[in-house]
Scaffold this motif. Sequence first.
Motif, PDB file in Angstrom:
ATOM      1  N   SER A   2       0.900  -1.224  -0.002  1.00 29.43           N
ATOM      2  CA  SER A   2       0.020   0.016   0.090  1.00 29.43           C
ATOM      3  C   SER A   2       0.736   1.206  -0.028  1.00 29.43           C
ATOM      4  N   HIS A   3       0.667   2.190  -0.893  1.00 36.44           N
ATOM      5  CA  HIS A   3       1.204   3.489  -0.796  1.00 36.44           C
ATOM      6  C   HIS A   3       0.261   4.562  -0.245  1.00 36.44           C
ATOM      7  N   VAL A   4       0.953   5.350   0.330  1.00 31.14           N
ATOM      8  CA  VAL A   4       0.120   6.501   1.135  1.00 31.14           C
ATOM      9  C   VAL A   4       0.677   7.793   0.372  1.00 31.14           C
TER      10      VAL A   4
END
Length: 51
Positions: A2-4
């Motif tokens: 997951s990329h924020v």
Amino acid sequence: MSHVLPSRTRPKKTYAAVALFLLVYLGVLVFVFAPKDMISVQSPTELLATD
């Protein structure tokens, strides 16, 4: 994975530009809609005649 996404922060220059635009816009509106007696401009010939 997951990329924020980074939060976007507006630079102070953007707010300064918007504030300057609003000040100039409001100043023009006041000048345009002001009563004629409020903003009186004498022509150069009137200035010479009063001296």
